[in-house]
Design a protein around this motif. Sequence first.
Motif, PDB file in Angstrom:
ATOM      1  N   ALA A 606     -11.596 -10.057  28.808  1.00 29.28           N
ATOM      2  CA  ALA A 606     -10.761 -10.722  27.745  1.00 29.28           C
ATOM      3  C   ALA A 606     -10.130 -11.849  28.560  1.00 29.28           C
ATOM      4  O   ALA A 606     -10.169 -12.816  27.972  1.00 29.28           O
ATOM      5  CB  ALA A 606      -9.668  -9.863  27.209  1.00 29.28           C
ATOM      6  N   GLN A 609     -12.772 -14.424  28.897  1.00 30.19           N
ATOM      7  CA  GLN A 609     -13.095 -15.245  27.969  1.00 30.19           C
ATOM      8  C   GLN A 609     -12.050 -16.147  27.422  1.00 30.19           C
ATOM      9  O   GLN A 609     -12.309 -17.357  27.047  1.00 30.19           O
ATOM     10  CB  GLN A 609     -13.173 -14.421  26.758  1.00 30.19           C
ATOM     11  N   ASP A 610     -10.724 -16.134  27.647  1.00 33.18           N
ATOM     12  CA  ASP A 610      -9.617 -16.975  27.225  1.00 33.18           C
ATOM     13  C   ASP A 610      -9.919 -18.069  28.573  1.00 33.18           C
ATOM     14  O   ASP A 610      -9.802 -19.163  27.963  1.00 33.18           O
ATOM     15  CB  ASP A 610      -8.101 -16.184  27.828  1.00 33.18           C
TER      16      ASP A 610
END
Length: 697
Positions: A606, A609-610
């Motif tokens: 996560a 991905q950011d």
Amino acid sequence: MIENNTGIAKRLFRYALTAKGTFIAALIMLAIGVAAELAGPFIAKNMIDNHVLGIERPFYETSTTEGSAEYEGNYYKRTDHFSEGETRGQEVRILQSGSHFYFIPERVERAEGERSYQNGQITIAYGSMSDVYPAVPLTASELFGFYEPELPGIYKLVGLFLIAMLVSMIAVFSRTYWLQSAANRVIQRLRTDVYAHIQRLPVNFFDNLPAGKVVSRVTNDTEAVKDLFVAVLSNFASGIVYITGVYIALFLLDVRLALISLFIIPMLIVWIVLYRKFATKYNVIIRSRLSEINAIINESIQGMPIIRIFRRQKTTQEEFENLNNDYMAHQNKMLNLNSLTTHNLVNVLRNIALVVILWYFGSASLTGTSLVSIGVLYAYVDLMGRMFQPITGMVNQLAALDSSVVSAKRAFELMDETGEPVTDGSMPRYKGHVEFKDVYFAYKKDDVLKNISFQASPGQTVALVGHTGSGKSSIINLLFRFYDPQKGSISIDGRPVTEIPKQWIRQHMGIVLQDPYLFTGTIASNVSLGDPRITREEVNKALNDVGADRLLNHLPQGFDEPVLEKGSTLSAGQRQLISFARALAFNPAILILDEATANIDTETEALIQDALEVLKKGRTTFIIAHRLSTIRNADQILVLHRGEIVEQGSHDELMEQHGRYFNMYQLQQGSSVKANGGKDSETLTADSRIPQVSAKI
């Protein structure tokens, strides 16, 4: 063979010219040292012939005491000590017979011949005739009285000899120091040039040459060339100067002796030619095996985890031992060759030459039919001994000479590989509009890309999907201009890439690899890669923008934490975020992502991905996708199969077509339910053609 030894010698000579001033100074000191050293035999000859054996020259009675010898109340002066116009009295002689000296109170017509003393008379026999003269044995003190006038001249010659030896010592030190200094400078230049050329070689060159072999040429081979300038040049230059000086001295000493000694020159030339004929063959194999040994060591270290896991230690060790044994076998062949042809053989030839000369000329001197004087004979023996000393040094350096030439040839072979032209300057940051038009490309014979056509607008994200070998990484290689297509065209902002220097194109490109490469240094230095245009503030901002501070702040030194080779002390997620920050810091117009989340755990994904979203803003982004779920938001997806684009569109458009992409996506979604237990090897395996390059190209 790229060139013969003459060509290699010319190239080495050009490198030597980079330190020509120091080399010339060393050679001048070499000549001075040789001249000073060769003065020794002439000084000794003068001492022997003019002062020691000169006692047998005629003496004349004189009334002056200066420079005279007293004997039984009378003064006698040697004939060569009289000044012009000085009165001479009765002639007398001092002659040696056996180990004793005798005073002859009258003129001696002929002193050369076989001498014998009996009953107060000395007999001098020459041929079938003989002369008899009255003679009185001299005591040691009486004999010293005749030698005493020679002492000032002897002291002067001894002083000259010591001065010559001191000059020789200073010259030898200066020559050695300057030769070493010049050689170090030349090898520094050669090594720099070899390494600089490696940076210019195309990527495909390294596909077939192991890294260990390249390292060997930059280090071992250039170091071997250093021996050429230090040991070989020193010995051969001093040897040639020394031998030339000895022959000049021999001709000044006695032309007959010099002419007889000329046989040494052709013998030495034939010797060198025959030696190199065999040594070159062995040295080529020796340098090659050493290179292969470096390669297998490098490969073993890089692949140590795999070797351990699959229990290949024994097999790897056997491969290494086979190479090492072959290396040792050829080293032993060189050892045998050197043992047969080095100083031992030189000593034998020297002794033979001296025995012949001494037998012919020395026996004549002892029998009284002297062809040369004892002083000349002594000087000749001394000069011959001095001449064979540099010959021994030259012969002992033949192995280093041949090894250096072979090593230089290997280094020049690498430098003769066609490199990419380096163009100074830069170009403004382009917008990033990329167009492939009817592109065909083959690494060797078979096309790996066929009729590739697509466009990527500035700011778009283009995903490349397909099985291994479908051509994903080949497209990226063409974009970076690691290779150029055989047909078709590639343009950036409407300008063909072939018209733009490769360095200018890559200046505005960045890449994030699936397994990011980190260099030895710190986290901060791995972001800036030492580029002075990127400040520390920009480094910190890039790391913070991609969220690296959340994973790296706990480190003792923060962003200054040391990084070992390849970042082995950092986790996969930490290495990936550093590579993201690297790409962001260089602000590329075109960004390539090689499935940046493939090796990341779910918890870190996560965060990654950011970081990806931050990284992609304002850039044309190409993603090599293996997890299709990560490219659902891509503006354009290219589905490749056997080098061709078989489907093209957004995720939703391709799903509606129910074609290859649809099947791949459905398969992966099913595989994820099985906890990745049934991965499709064709869709999940990374393309092996992607080169391992840094984020800043």
